[in-house]
Design an enzyme around this catalytic site. Structure first.
Site, PDB file in Angstrom:
ATOM      1  N   GLU A 130       0.689  -1.164  -0.375  1.00  0.00           N
ATOM      2  CA  GLU A 130       0.022  -0.003   0.213  1.00  0.00           C
ATOM      3  C   GLU A 130       0.953   0.559   0.029  1.00  0.00           C
ATOM      4  O   GLU A 130       0.798   2.608  -0.500  1.00  0.00           O
ATOM      5  CB  GLU A 130      -0.838  -0.174   1.438  1.00  0.00           C
ATOM      6  CG  GLU A 130      -1.974   1.483   1.792  1.00  0.00           C
ATOM      7  CD  GLU A 130      -2.988   1.163   0.164  1.00  0.00           C
ATOM      8  OE1 GLU A 130      -2.919   1.407  -0.933  1.00  0.00           O
ATOM      9  OE2 GLU A 130      -3.859   1.732   0.981  1.00  0.00           O
ATOM     10  N   THR A 133      -4.744   8.918  -4.776  1.00  0.00           N
ATOM     11  CA  THR A 133      -4.886   9.243  -3.283  1.00  0.00           C
ATOM     12  C   THR A 133      -3.445  10.531  -2.801  1.00  0.00           C
ATOM     13  O   THR A 133      -3.554  11.015  -2.173  1.00  0.00           O
ATOM     14  CB  THR A 133      -4.863   7.636  -3.182  1.00  0.00           C
ATOM     15  OG1 THR A 133      -5.984   7.039  -2.770  1.00  0.00           O
ATOM     16  CG2 THR A 133      -4.193   7.763  -1.182  1.00  0.00           C
TER      17      THR A 133
HETATM   18  N1  HSE Z   1      -7.453   7.119   4.106  1.00  0.00           N
HETATM   19  C1  HSE Z   1      -6.724   7.371   3.377  1.00  0.00           C
HETATM   20  C2  HSE Z   1      -7.179   8.859   2.724  1.00  0.00           C
HETATM   21  C3  HSE Z   1      -7.480   6.299   2.009  1.00  0.00           C
HETATM   22  O1  HSE Z   1      -8.193  10.080   2.562  1.00  0.00           O
HETATM   23  O2  HSE Z   1      -6.326   9.724   2.685  1.00  0.00           O
HETATM   24  C4  HSE Z   1      -7.160   6.511   0.821  1.00  0.00           C
HETATM   25  O3  HSE Z   1      -8.195   5.614   0.210  1.00  0.00           O
END
Ligand code: HSE
Length: 324
Positions: A143, A196
């Site tokens: 990840e 992301t």
């Molecule tokens: N918690 C992470 C974010 C999840 O919001 O950046 C990414 O899918």
């Protein structure tokens, strides 16, 4: 020791309103599949990646499934695990086939699902020497390759199933929350992308007023109380994010209208799924979930000219698993 295995790891919705980086849940579908087989050459080889539109690399040091698989393999070799340690040392290599069955940069935990499937496939191949929870840090190695950060709110639910709270990252502590039986989750994925890493960069260096942090703390606590009490109205009312949603909603065309459409169609609560552009909603029945999904889909079309896919159902309490 098996000569080949196939593993499915589900998509996930994370943050869930007030729980940035600490809340996530597993969906029934979509999800990714990884096939693994023993190989004579040491290390991890990725023979093919399908379903990615040619976007992902087969370089195992850069593909999240390869990184997670290599992390498990290196650990097993170092600790001489693997059912029969001698067998593992004889054939310390793994060949992977990665089948992407969900969109990339979608807010559905696509990189987490591939990472989880890669880690679990190697573990299954060698007779399951590690527990599910022990696999998490290996999945997180994958990840991290995708987003440049360690957040477990997609990988943990994809691996373990259910509704998950990350109490802390150092050390990593992952807690299971109750899953009210009638809770339904709707996820609508509009056909656009949000990386992301970029969505996280938007938050970096941002000073958040204490009032906003207090609002999220209250909602996060209340959401968890709602899960324990099976009070779905409280769960829905607590899907409120005063920290991240105001900054990220600009990345999702039509977001305001989609959220309003979900509310009017009877959603208990609605917010961004992970870093978007998918949007999730909670309902208390299958019928309401179907209505809310249709309304959100229509709102994406009308407000932003975007087609979308919808995923509707109960929370997946199984998590990643071996399939035939
Ligand atoms: N918690 C992470 C974010 C999840 O919001 O950046 C990414 O899918």
């Amino acid at each position: 020791m098996l000569s080949s295995v196939r593993v499915f790891a589900p998509a996930s919705a994370s943050n869930l309103g007030p729980g940035f980086d600490v809340l996530g849940l597993a969906l029934g579908r979509p999800g990714d599949i990884v096939d693994a087989e023993l190989a004579d050459a040491p290390g991890v080889e990725i023979v093919e990646v399908t379903g990615d539109g040619g976007l992902l690399t087969t370089n195992p040091a850069q593909n999240v499934a390869g990184v997670a698989a290599q992390s498990v393999l290196s650990h097993l070799v170092a600790t001489s695990h693997g059912g029969s340690g001698a067998g593992l040392l004889d054939r310390p290599g793994v060949r992977l086939r990665v089948h992407k069955q969900m969109p990339l940069a979608s807010g559905l935990g696509s990189s987490a699902a591939s990472s989880v499937a890669g880690a679990m496939a190697v573990n299954e191949l060698f007779g399951r020497p590690l527990t599910r929870r022990e696999l998490l840090r290996h999945a997180l190695a994958g990840e991290r390759t995708a987003s440049g950060s360690t957040h477990a709110d997609n990988a943990a639910p994809s691996l373990l199933g259910g509704f998950i709270l990350i109490r802390g990252y150092d050390p990593l502590e992952v807690l299971d929350l109750p899953v009210p039986p009638s809770l339904r989750v709707v996820v609508v994925h509009p056909h656009c992308r949000v990386e992301t890493a970029k969505a996280r960069a938007l938050l970096r260096g941002h000073g958040f007023p204490i009032e906003q942090a207090v609002a999220n703390l209250g909602n996060l606590g209340a959401l968890i109380v709602g899960l324990y009490r099976e009070d779905l109205e409280l769960v829905g009312r607590s899907i409120e994010d005063r920290l991240v949603e105001p900054l990220r909603m600009s990345l999702i065309p039509g977001y305001r209208q989609v959220k309003e459409a979900a509310r009017r169609a009877g959603a208990l609560g609605c917010s961004i799924s992970g870093s978007g552009p998918s949007v999730f909603a909670f309902t208390d029945s299958d019928a309401a979930a179907a209505r809310v999904a249709a309304a959100m889909r229509e709102a994406f079309r009308e407000a932003a000219g975007l087609e979308s896919d919808t995923f509707v159902g109960p929370i997946n309490t199984t998590g990643a698993c071996r399939i035939e």
